[in-house]
Scaffold this motif. Sequence first.
Motif, short mmCIF file in Angstrom:
data_model
loop_
_atom_site.label_atom_id
_atom_site.label_comp_id
_atom_site.label_asym_id
_atom_site.label_seq_id
_atom_site.Cartn_x
_atom_site.Cartn_y
_atom_site.Cartn_z
N TYR A 3 0.89 -1.25 0.10
CA TYR A 3 0.05 0.02 0.01
C TYR A 3 0.93 1.26 -0.13
O TYR A 3 0.47 2.20 -0.66
N LEU A 4 2.05 1.21 0.91
CA LEU A 4 2.87 2.44 0.81
C LEU A 4 3.67 2.42 -0.61
O LEU A 4 3.77 3.70 -0.93
N ASP A 5 4.01 1.49 -1.37
CA ASP A 5 4.58 1.66 -2.39
C ASP A 5 3.53 2.30 -3.49
O ASP A 5 3.96 3.07 -4.22
N LYS A 6 2.28 1.60 -3.45
CA LYS A 6 1.42 2.45 -4.48
C LYS A 6 1.19 3.88 -4.14
O LYS A 6 0.99 4.76 -4.72
N LYS A 7 1.09 4.28 -2.89
CA LYS A 7 0.90 5.57 -2.52
C LYS A 7 1.78 6.63 -3.16
O LYS A 7 1.98 7.57 -3.38
N ILE A 8 3.27 5.95 -2.62
CA ILE A 8 4.58 6.73 -3.35
C ILE A 8 4.46 6.71 -4.77
O ILE A 8 4.74 7.91 -5.22
N ASN A 9 4.02 5.65 -5.43
CA ASN A 9 3.94 5.86 -6.97
C ASN A 9 3.13 6.92 -7.42
O ASN A 9 3.24 7.54 -8.22
N VAL A 10 1.79 6.86 -6.63
CA VAL A 10 0.88 7.97 -7.13
C VAL A 10 1.32 9.38 -6.90
O VAL A 10 1.28 10.29 -7.48
N ILE A 11 2.16 9.55 -5.79
CA ILE A 11 2.73 10.90 -5.30
C ILE A 11 3.61 11.27 -6.29
O ILE A 11 3.61 12.29 -6.76
N LEU A 12 4.55 10.31 -6.79
CA LEU A 12 5.35 10.79 -7.55
C LEU A 12 4.97 11.11 -8.92
O LEU A 12 5.50 11.99 -9.65
N SER A 13 3.93 10.25 -9.55
CA SER A 13 3.16 10.44 -10.60
C SER A 13 2.65 11.79 -10.67
O SER A 13 2.57 12.76 -11.67
N ILE A 14 1.70 12.30 -9.93
CA ILE A 14 1.18 13.48 -9.46
C ILE A 14 2.31 14.90 -9.62
O ILE A 14 2.18 15.83 -10.23
N GLY A 15 3.33 14.35 -8.84
CA GLY A 15 4.41 15.43 -8.74
C GLY A 15 5.18 15.55 -10.28
O GLY A 15 5.36 16.78 -10.75
N PHE A 16 5.45 14.54 -10.88
CA PHE A 16 5.82 14.58 -12.40
C PHE A 16 4.85 15.30 -13.22
O PHE A 16 5.33 16.37 -14.02
N MET A 17 3.47 15.18 -13.29
CA MET A 17 2.49 15.73 -14.00
C MET A 17 2.49 17.06 -13.39
O MET A 17 2.54 18.08 -14.28
N PHE A 18 2.40 17.69 -12.22
CA PHE A 18 2.71 18.89 -11.86
C PHE A 18 3.79 19.68 -12.26
O PHE A 18 3.82 20.90 -12.95
N SER A 19 5.25 18.98 -12.34
CA SER A 19 6.30 19.34 -12.95
C SER A 19 6.19 19.67 -14.28
O SER A 19 6.72 21.04 -14.84
N VAL A 20 5.44 18.96 -15.24
CA VAL A 20 5.44 19.31 -16.65
C VAL A 20 4.43 20.46 -16.79
O VAL A 20 4.78 21.28 -17.60
#
Length: 125
Positions: A3-20
């Motif tokens: 569950y923690l891995d999925k949460k980190i993956n979602v946070i990193l994906s949203i962070g990447f999209m925000f960076s773009v």
Amino acid sequence: MKYLDKKINVILSIGFMFSVFAFFAYRFPSLLPYQEQWQMFMFDSEYFNARISVPGGLSVYISEFFVQLFYHSLIGALVIALLLGLMLFLQTLLNRHASNRNDAFFLSFIPVFMVWCLISGSNVK
């Protein structure tokens, strides 16, 4: 732990999209109207038939539709961020299917980051 891995993956994906989004909206906003001025899109059946009749015409038609949104840099940045986020998601699914491991998430960023670098060039059409 999973569950923690999925949460980190979602946070990193949203962070990447925000960076773009932040890159295209605030750091380099003049690129999107520049790209938009070189394309023309019409909501016309003749235009659609002319585009769809050639090989790869549907993809050209869809890309021209999205490029017309680049006139406003915030909307264009949002479109690019969402499309790269979708690409990241699909690449993650492909990597998980190919390797049967969950740690393939970080490898998914490589092709998406390369596409981001490619579309950041002002001479790429």
